[in-house]
Design an enzyme around this catalytic site. Structure first.
Site, short mmCIF file in Angstrom:
data_model
loop_
_atom_site.label_atom_id
_atom_site.label_comp_id
_atom_site.label_asym_id
_atom_site.label_seq_id
_atom_site.Cartn_x
_atom_site.Cartn_y
_atom_site.Cartn_z
N GLU A 1 12.71 58.57 -74.83
CA GLU A 1 13.75 58.10 -73.70
C GLU A 1 14.76 58.83 -73.90
O GLU A 1 16.24 57.93 -73.77
CB GLU A 1 13.33 56.06 -74.38
CG GLU A 1 12.88 55.72 -73.67
CD GLU A 1 12.99 54.32 -73.39
OE1 GLU A 1 13.97 54.11 -73.31
OE2 GLU A 1 11.60 53.59 -72.68
N GLU B 1 5.18 52.31 -75.11
CA GLU B 1 5.71 50.96 -74.87
C GLU B 1 5.41 50.64 -73.84
O GLU B 1 5.21 51.26 -72.44
CB GLU B 1 6.69 50.89 -75.22
CG GLU B 1 7.28 51.30 -76.17
CD GLU B 1 9.33 51.58 -75.89
OE1 GLU B 1 9.46 50.60 -75.26
OE2 GLU B 1 9.45 52.46 -77.05
C1 BGP Z 1 12.73 50.38 -73.97
C2 BGP Z 1 12.99 50.95 -76.43
C3 BGP Z 1 12.76 50.41 -76.99
C4 BGP Z 1 12.63 49.25 -76.30
C5 BGP Z 1 12.34 48.89 -75.18
C6 BGP Z 1 12.89 47.50 -74.24
O1 BGP Z 1 13.70 51.45 -73.38
O2 BGP Z 1 12.37 52.71 -76.44
O3 BGP Z 1 13.37 50.80 -77.93
O4 BGP Z 1 13.76 48.65 -76.54
O5 BGP Z 1 12.86 49.70 -73.96
O6 BGP Z 1 13.44 46.86 -74.37
P1 BGP Z 1 14.37 46.10 -74.28
O7 BGP Z 1 14.39 45.53 -76.02
O8 BGP Z 1 16.72 46.22 -73.84
O9 BGP Z 1 14.57 45.00 -73.45
#
Ligand code: BGP
Length: 471
Positions: free
Chosen positions: A166, A371
């Site tokens: 990201e 993800e």
């Molecule tokens: C993405 C990241 C992850 C994870 C996910 C969920 O942006 O790559 O590392 O954190 O988001 O986000 P959050 O934990 O803020 O809900």
């Protein structure tokens, strides 16, 4: 589009789940690890920090055994740069190298393919102190050299590599760049410079990957999702196209085509954001594009036009982590057609099919979902039960859309849910949980860190065992 007949997932489809080092490992100052920007960022007193996380560092055998029980074909994890090079460059820390050798060997023993993220937000703080980090050109060679070390050390067992997670978030979140003190516009300007360096670093790393004759595939893990027009009004449609450009496509065009698209150049010029570009940079990116894409997808957004006014002149941005409103371009609005999570993320499974189609139309690369998941307030009930039917339904609907995208002709290598186990959320501590495995700790009470299988664990186990037929 509907079809008369539908194909199934390929037999070698990689069913998986993901984590990131700083969100699971803990042990931030153990065995010679150096500090990262995550370790030194200002703490939010309302939520836990990342220092202990879910103590995966001391639980890898148990955690990998659970992955095997779940039936994972692939596990996506990230390597903490500062475990390997505590200062980001220079001396290697053998204890850190050994830790990932143990993890990778345990995965291979259970026939789980490792999918390695080279760098997932936890940039070495020492590089910020040495020369300013990503905003300096010096950062390029240090990243490449670190990646080369990983290829040479783990490449005999790791076939799938993700370069930077990201990047668009990193460049817009000052603490992740190690920036302090600059005003919002200066941070954005520096962010675009950092962005350019990361793109050059990625291309050089892909060059090294090929030069070393590495097998397998490599590419970035991108946060990419559809920005829908809020209405059929042409102004809103234009706003959605512009938002796609500013949020996502500018970066993909750099990675895959080595170009600042004509419209993005205009956008940068008007705001004085154009980065310093050296001769050969764009050529290098053109020559060494990714060979696959990792796609992080959680939600979609809807936007409407946001005409500039005297009060909100062109370029005015609501100060937020990610672009939500920019005068003269777009404004994110609620999508009345979609339900949202407890954190307001709009749930849009069809948006995932659209996203995969859009990415493949534009960039023609095989993809893996790196993800996808839902953050929720899970509740541990009597008898160690976590009844997360909302998670099952979220994942089921998204997996169905991956299957439809495959039927549309999009080549998909696999699907990694976020996350394998509960972990410390990027911005919401322990209360926003994502895992198939519950970790018995709270923000300020470490309890016993027991690993407990949620209902979704048993459900995903069946999905994998049936190769996606039993949803
Ligand atoms: C993405 C990241 C992850 C994870 C996910 C969920 O942006 O790559 O590392 O954190 O988001 O986000 P959050 O934990 O803020 O809900």
């Amino acid at each position: 589009m509907e079809y008369k007949a539908y194909t199934s997932f390929d037999p070698d489809f990689l069913w998986g789940a993901a984590t990131a080092s700083f969100q699971v490992e803990g042990a931030v100052e153990e065995d010679g690890k150096g500090l990262s920007v995550i370790d030194v960022m200002p703490k939010n007193p309302a939520i836990t920090d990342f220092s202990v996380a879910v103590d995966h560092y001391h639980h890898i055998e148990e955690d990998v055994a659970l992955m095997a029980e779940l039936g994972l074909k692939v596990y996506r994890f990230s390597i903490a740069w500062t475990r390997i090079f505590p200062n980001g460059n220079g001396e290697v820390n053998q204890a850190g190298v050994d830790f990932y050798n143990r993890l990778i060997d345990a995965l291979i023993k259970h026939q789980i393919e490792p999918l390695v993220t080279i760098y997932h937000f936890d940039y070495p703080q020492s590089l910020v102190e040495q020369y300013g980090g990503w905003i300096s050109r010096e950062s390029i060679e240090d990243y490449r050299a670190y990646a080369e070390f990983l290829f040479k050390t783990y490449g005999d067992r790791v076939k799938y590599w993700l370069t930077i997670n990201e990047q668009d978030h990193v460049v817009r979140i000052p603490s992740r760049l190690g920036l302090t003190g600059e005003d919002h516009y200066e941070q954005l300007r520096l962010g675009y410079q950092a962005n350019h360096h990361m793109c050059v670093a990625t291309a050089l790393t892909i060059k090294t990957f090929h030069e070393l004759g590495m097998e397998g595939k490599i590419g970035p893990a991108v946060s990419y999702s559809m920005v829908h027009p809020a209405s059929s009004h042409p102004d809103d449609i234009l706003a959605s196209k512009d938002a796609m450009l500013i949020k996502h496509n500018y970066l993909m065009d750099l990675h895959c085509y080595g170009e600042y698209s004509y419209s993005f150049q205009r956008y940068l010029e008007e705001r004085n954001f154009t980065p310093a570009i050296e001769e050969g940079d764009l050529e290098l990116m053109k020559q060494y594009p990714p060979t696959m894409l990792g796609v992080n997808y959680y939600f979609s957004e809807a936007v409407r036009a946001f005409p500039a006014t005297e009060e909100f002149p062109i370029g005015y941005q609501k100060k937020s982590l990610l672009p939500e409103a920019e005068a003269g371009v777009f404004e994110v609005v609620k999508n009345e057609n979609l339900a949202a999570t407890d954190w307001g993320w709009e749930i849009d499974p069809v948006g995932l099919r659209l996203t995969l189609r859009e990415l493949y139309d534009r960039y023609k690369l095989p993809m893996i979902i790196t993800e996808n998941g839902i953050g929720a307030y899970d509740k541990l009930e009597e008898g160690d039960m976590i009844r997360d039917d909302y998670r099952i339904s979220y994942l089921r609907e998204h997996i169905k859309q991956v299957k439809l995208a495959i039927n549309d002709g999009v080549p998909m290598l696999g699907y990694c849910a976020w996350s394998f186990m509960d972990l410390v959320s990027g911005r919401n501590g322990m209360e926003k949980r994502y895992g198939f495995v519950y970790i018995n700790r709270e923000d300020f009470d470490f309890k016993d860190m027991r690993r407990i299988k949620k209902d979704s664990f048993h459900w995903y186990q069946k999905v994998i065992a049936s190769n996606g037929e039993d949803l």
